[in-house]
Motif scaffolding. Structure first.
Motif, PDB file in Angstrom:
ATOM      1  N   UNK A   1     -20.428 -18.280  -5.524  1.00 40.11           N
ATOM      2  CA  UNK A   1     -19.431 -18.213  -6.571  1.00 40.11           C
ATOM      3  C   UNK A   1     -18.199 -17.509  -6.033  1.00 40.11           C
ATOM      4  N   UNK A   2     -17.048 -18.070  -6.333  1.00 40.31           N
ATOM      5  CA  UNK A   2     -15.803 -17.527  -5.816  1.00 40.31           C
ATOM      6  C   UNK A   2     -15.095 -16.710  -6.888  1.00 40.31           C
ATOM      7  N   UNK A   3     -14.575 -15.580  -6.484  1.00 41.29           N
ATOM      8  CA  UNK A   3     -13.821 -14.710  -7.382  1.00 41.29           C
ATOM      9  C   UNK A   3     -12.426 -14.558  -6.796  1.00 41.29           C
ATOM     10  N   UNK A   4     -11.622 -15.599  -6.957  1.00 41.89           N
ATOM     11  CA  UNK A   4     -10.300 -15.625  -6.355  1.00 41.89           C
ATOM     12  C   UNK A   4      -9.234 -15.435  -7.419  1.00 41.89           C
ATOM     13  N   UNK A   5      -8.279 -14.574  -7.107  1.00 42.39           N
ATOM     14  CA  UNK A   5      -7.159 -14.270  -8.003  1.00 42.39           C
ATOM     15  C   UNK A   5      -5.912 -14.947  -7.456  1.00 42.39           C
ATOM     16  N   UNK A   6      -5.196 -15.642  -8.332  1.00 49.70           N
ATOM     17  CA  UNK A   6      -3.879 -16.172  -8.000  1.00 49.70           C
ATOM     18  C   UNK A   6      -2.883 -15.073  -8.327  1.00 49.70           C
ATOM     19  N   UNK A   7      -2.079 -14.697  -7.363  1.00 46.85           N
ATOM     20  CA  UNK A   7      -1.061 -13.666  -7.546  1.00 46.85           C
ATOM     21  C   UNK A   7       0.291 -14.325  -7.319  1.00 46.85           C
ATOM     22  N   UNK A   8       1.056 -14.482  -8.388  1.00 51.11           N
ATOM     23  CA  UNK A   8       2.300 -15.241  -8.297  1.00 51.11           C
ATOM     24  C   UNK A   8       3.540 -14.455  -8.639  1.00 51.11           C
ATOM     25  N   UNK A   9       4.681 -15.099  -8.402  1.00 50.00           N
ATOM     26  CA  UNK A   9       6.011 -14.549  -8.635  1.00 50.00           C
ATOM     27  C   UNK A   9       6.299 -13.367  -7.702  1.00 50.00           C
ATOM     28  N   UNK A  10       5.782 -13.472  -6.482  1.00 50.67           N
ATOM     29  CA  UNK A  10       6.004 -12.425  -5.483  1.00 50.67           C
ATOM     30  C   UNK A  10       7.364 -12.602  -4.815  1.00 50.67           C
ATOM     31  N   UNK A  11       8.037 -11.504  -4.485  1.00 47.53           N
ATOM     32  CA  UNK A  11       9.238 -11.623  -3.660  1.00 47.53           C
ATOM     33  C   UNK A  11       8.850 -12.199  -2.296  1.00 47.53           C
ATOM     34  N   UNK A  12       9.775 -12.883  -1.632  1.00 48.97           N
ATOM     35  CA  UNK A  12       9.423 -13.556  -0.382  1.00 48.97           C
ATOM     36  C   UNK A  12       9.107 -12.604   0.763  1.00 48.97           C
ATOM     37  N   UNK A  13       9.470 -11.343   0.648  1.00 44.18           N
ATOM     38  CA  UNK A  13       9.198 -10.392   1.728  1.00 44.18           C
ATOM     39  C   UNK A  13       7.773  -9.846   1.703  1.00 44.18           C
ATOM     40  N   UNK A  14       7.017 -10.082   0.640  1.00 44.25           N
ATOM     41  CA  UNK A  14       5.669  -9.523   0.504  1.00 44.25           C
ATOM     42  C   UNK A  14       4.723 -10.180   1.512  1.00 44.25           C
ATOM     43  N   UNK A  15       3.955  -9.341   2.209  1.00 42.29           N
ATOM     44  CA  UNK A  15       2.973  -9.818   3.186  1.00 42.29           C
ATOM     45  C   UNK A  15       1.563  -9.508   2.688  1.00 42.29           C
ATOM     46  N   UNK A  16       0.577 -10.071   3.364  1.00 40.65           N
ATOM     47  CA  UNK A  16      -0.822  -9.791   3.038  1.00 40.65           C
ATOM     48  C   UNK A  16      -1.112  -8.300   3.221  1.00 40.65           C
ATOM     49  N   UNK A  17      -0.521  -7.685   4.241  1.00 34.85           N
ATOM     50  CA  UNK A  17      -0.721  -6.243   4.464  1.00 34.85           C
ATOM     51  C   UNK A  17      -0.173  -5.421   3.300  1.00 34.85           C
ATOM     52  N   UNK A  18       0.966  -5.830   2.740  1.00 32.44           N
ATOM     53  CA  UNK A  18       1.515  -5.123   1.577  1.00 32.44           C
ATOM     54  C   UNK A  18       0.518  -5.160   0.418  1.00 32.44           C
ATOM     55  N   UNK A  19      -0.022  -6.353   0.149  1.00 34.49           N
ATOM     56  CA  UNK A  19      -0.964  -6.500  -0.963  1.00 34.49           C
ATOM     57  C   UNK A  19      -2.219  -5.677  -0.700  1.00 34.49           C
ATOM     58  N   UNK A  20      -2.710  -5.677   0.540  1.00 30.78           N
ATOM     59  CA  UNK A  20      -3.899  -4.876   0.888  1.00 30.78           C
ATOM     60  C   UNK A  20      -3.631  -3.386   0.663  1.00 30.78           C
ATOM     61  N   UNK A  21      -2.431  -2.930   0.990  1.00 30.36           N
ATOM     62  CA  UNK A  21      -2.074  -1.525   0.768  1.00 30.36           C
ATOM     63  C   UNK A  21      -2.029  -1.206  -0.716  1.00 30.36           C
ATOM     64  N   UNK A  22      -1.470  -2.109  -1.525  1.00 29.75           N
ATOM     65  CA  UNK A  22      -1.427  -1.892  -2.972  1.00 29.75           C
ATOM     66  C   UNK A  22      -2.832  -1.829  -3.554  1.00 29.75           C
ATOM     67  N   UNK A  23      -3.698  -2.703  -3.081  1.00 25.32           N
ATOM     68  CA  UNK A  23      -5.088  -2.703  -3.557  1.00 25.32           C
ATOM     69  C   UNK A  23      -5.775  -1.388  -3.189  1.00 25.32           C
ATOM     70  N   UNK A  24      -5.614  -0.959  -1.942  1.00 26.84           N
ATOM     71  CA  UNK A  24      -6.248   0.271  -1.479  1.00 26.84           C
ATOM     72  C   UNK A  24      -5.743   1.490  -2.246  1.00 26.84           C
ATOM     73  N   UNK A  25      -4.461   1.495  -2.582  1.00 28.69           N
ATOM     74  CA  UNK A  25      -3.885   2.618  -3.323  1.00 28.69           C
ATOM     75  C   UNK A  25      -4.519   2.761  -4.708  1.00 28.69           C
ATOM     76  N   UNK A  26      -5.015   1.647  -5.263  1.00 30.16           N
ATOM     77  CA  UNK A  26      -5.656   1.677  -6.583  1.00 30.16           C
ATOM     78  C   UNK A  26      -7.181   1.594  -6.489  1.00 30.16           C
TER      79      UNK A  26
END
Length: 137
Positions: A1-26
């Motif tokens: 079973x897949x638990x995938x989140x669509x994350x949209x309306x991101x600024x074009x400068x956002x990278x996977x590392x940025x998102x990983x950092x945001x996740x880790x911060x929370x």
């Protein structure tokens, strides 16, 4: 079973590392993060997919990011929908139509409906914008 989140309306400068950092911060956990990019320019298309290990973690990621402000944008987060191609594929053990697995299927009577010139366009528009656009075309 897949638990995938669509994350949209991101600024074009956002990278996977940025998102990983945001996740880790929370204290949120993701198995993987993929920012979708244009194949030719490698510029972000403004959305990403985040794979969560559990349904609870997926829900927490959605709660954290849905409607969150980032610069002059408001992010969108929701459960990812299957791709259009995956919805039409035959499941294992399902009877295949005349075209084989995933191919065209005939109605119960066996007759194939006539198709004329591609897409059917005689359906009603779903919104006021679509109605006005249809009038213009």
């Amino acid at each position: 079973m897949s638990f995938t989140v669509f994350l949209g309306n991101l600024p074009i400068w956002v990278t996977a590392d940025d998102i990983k950092q945001w996740l880790a911060a929370d204290d949120l956990v993701a198995d993987s993060v993929k920012v979708i990019r244009n194949h030719e320019t490698q510029e972000s298309k403004g959305f990403a997919f985040v794979e969560a290990p559990t349904a609870d973690e997926m829900a927490a990621i959605i709660r954290r990011f849905d409607r969150a402000p980032l610069e002059d944008k408001v992010l969108r987060a929701n459960p990812a929908q299957p791709t259009k191609g995956a919805a039409g594929l035959a499941k294992a053990g399902a009877p295949a139509g005349p075209g084989g697995p995933g191919g065209p299927r005939t109605p119960a009577g066996g007759a194939r409906p006539e198709r004329r010139g591609g897409r059917k366009r005689d359906h009603e528009p779903k919104s006021a914008f679509a109605t006005e656009l249809a009038k213009a075309l």
